[in-house]
Scaffold this motif. Sequence first.
Motif, mmCIF file in Angstrom:
data_model
loop_
_atom_site.group_PDB
_atom_site.id
_atom_site.type_symbol
_atom_site.label_atom_id
_atom_site.label_comp_id
_atom_site.label_asym_id
_atom_site.label_seq_id
_atom_site.Cartn_x
_atom_site.Cartn_y
_atom_site.Cartn_z
ATOM 1 N N PRO A 1 0.831 -1.217 0.000
ATOM 2 C CA PRO A 1 0.000 0.000 0.000
ATOM 3 C C PRO A 1 0.864 1.265 0.000
ATOM 4 O O PRO A 1 1.827 1.372 0.764
ATOM 5 N N THR A 2 0.519 2.197 -0.862
ATOM 6 C CA THR A 2 1.288 3.425 -1.068
ATOM 7 C C THR A 2 0.311 4.582 -1.216
ATOM 8 O O THR A 2 -0.819 4.390 -1.669
ATOM 9 N N GLU A 3 0.782 5.790 -0.841
ATOM 10 C CA GLU A 3 -0.146 6.933 -0.856
ATOM 11 C C GLU A 3 0.522 8.202 -1.343
ATOM 12 O O GLU A 3 1.655 8.506 -0.986
ATOM 13 N N VAL A 4 -0.184 8.936 -2.217
ATOM 14 C CA VAL A 4 0.214 10.273 -2.661
ATOM 15 C C VAL A 4 -1.008 11.175 -2.553
ATOM 16 O O VAL A 4 -2.021 10.929 -3.219
ATOM 17 N N ALA B 1 3.448 11.111 -9.908
ATOM 18 C CA ALA B 1 3.250 12.560 -10.012
ATOM 19 C C ALA B 1 2.123 12.996 -9.084
ATOM 20 O O ALA B 1 1.272 12.195 -8.692
ATOM 21 N N ASP B 2 2.113 14.286 -8.740
ATOM 22 C CA ASP B 2 1.128 14.769 -7.776
ATOM 23 C C ASP B 2 -0.307 14.482 -8.197
ATOM 24 O O ASP B 2 -1.114 14.030 -7.403
ATOM 25 N N GLY B 3 -0.640 14.785 -9.457
ATOM 26 C CA GLY B 3 -2.042 14.614 -9.817
ATOM 27 C C GLY B 3 -2.320 14.326 -11.280
ATOM 28 O O GLY B 3 -3.396 13.842 -11.617
ATOM 29 N N TYR B 4 -1.359 14.642 -12.162
ATOM 30 C CA TYR B 4 -1.587 14.493 -13.598
ATOM 31 C C TYR B 4 -0.330 13.942 -14.271
ATOM 32 O O TYR B 4 0.788 14.138 -13.787
ATOM 33 N N PRO B 5 -0.497 13.298 -15.446
ATOM 34 C CA PRO B 5 0.658 12.713 -16.140
ATOM 35 C C PRO B 5 1.647 13.736 -16.700
ATOM 36 O O PRO B 5 2.831 13.452 -16.802
#
Length: 371
Positions: free
Chosen positions: A89-92, A142-146
């Motif tokens: 399990p990983t989280e950003v 990436a934070d939120g987008y490719p």
Amino acid sequence: MITLSRLYTHPVKSMRGVRLSHAFADISGLTFDRNFMVTTLEGKFITARKYPQMLLFTPVMLNNGLHLRAPNGESATVLYQDFDDKQSPTEVWGNHFHALIAPEAINSWLSTFFDEPVQLRWLSPQLSRRVKEHQDVPMSFADGYPFLLINEASVQELQRRCPASIKLEQFRGNLIITGAKPFEEDTWKTIQIGDVIFTLDRPCSRCILTTVSPEKGIKHPHSEPLATLQTFRSDETGDVDFGQNVIIKNTGVIRVGDTLTVLETKPAKQYLVQERESDLAANSLNTQANKVSLVFGETEYTGDNQNVILEQLESNGLTIPYSCRAGICGRCKIKLISGEVTPLKQSAIKENGYILACSCIPKTSVKLAFN
């Protein structure tokens, strides 16, 4: 004529980028972009927002793994085949998915550069993460987008307004374009670079990472250029935007020098005009260093009157929500029940006894709570 002037991929999140002449643009981003990430032992992402020195690590992609050079000249290599084959399990930013953990040797080496144990994680060939508002679009760490698009003319306009020197690399974009007017990208909806079509989904909200020098790995003492951006690129929610978050419609190779064609436009987002906020940081650091107590909930911790509350609570193992770490977004707002604090900026003191943990330093012993 508008053209693609530079291309960057960032193999390890928050470490140095690699400038390219051409790259394959895939649905999840440029090849190798944010394929690796440093995390806590629990899998929570770690970035240069908290550890600015991360920008001084130099990653080099190998045909079978990754080579890392640390700021002190030490280096280490990890191979794809050495990663644990168990998905962990990983989280950003509250986005939960799975990734693979590097072997203990590389993690122990990396941990010597941080004040907590860390792990290096790899996405693996099977991407389990998705863009939050586009569940059919897989993405990296990436934070939120490719993709992130930056307009060189917008950087130049920001430099004209900003008293501090700015480098384009501070904004960590992938697609750098030239030939457009400043902030003309705000009006683009669909563009084509070479044979590849992109959709500009939304502006990119910026944080304290933009204030970190890519050569020195330290934050600007007056939070520039974020402080200047705040005066003319803030929206009603407090977000400070610069650059455009981008998703792709078809894959292909893009090259520096390719022509950018605007296929579809949209109304530009409107921003507030604000006065520059007074910086109170200089006065706050002239006090003699003393120990203070930080009571959070029912637990008392030993702290000091030199560092911001957010970092002191984090060093004691507490997880405090944050985003910008610059006193802008308000996510780290907590209740000051008793005691006094020294604000680094005027907006760090809120109504009804609330303060921003990222921008307040304890002046005395304090008692704190979420509500």
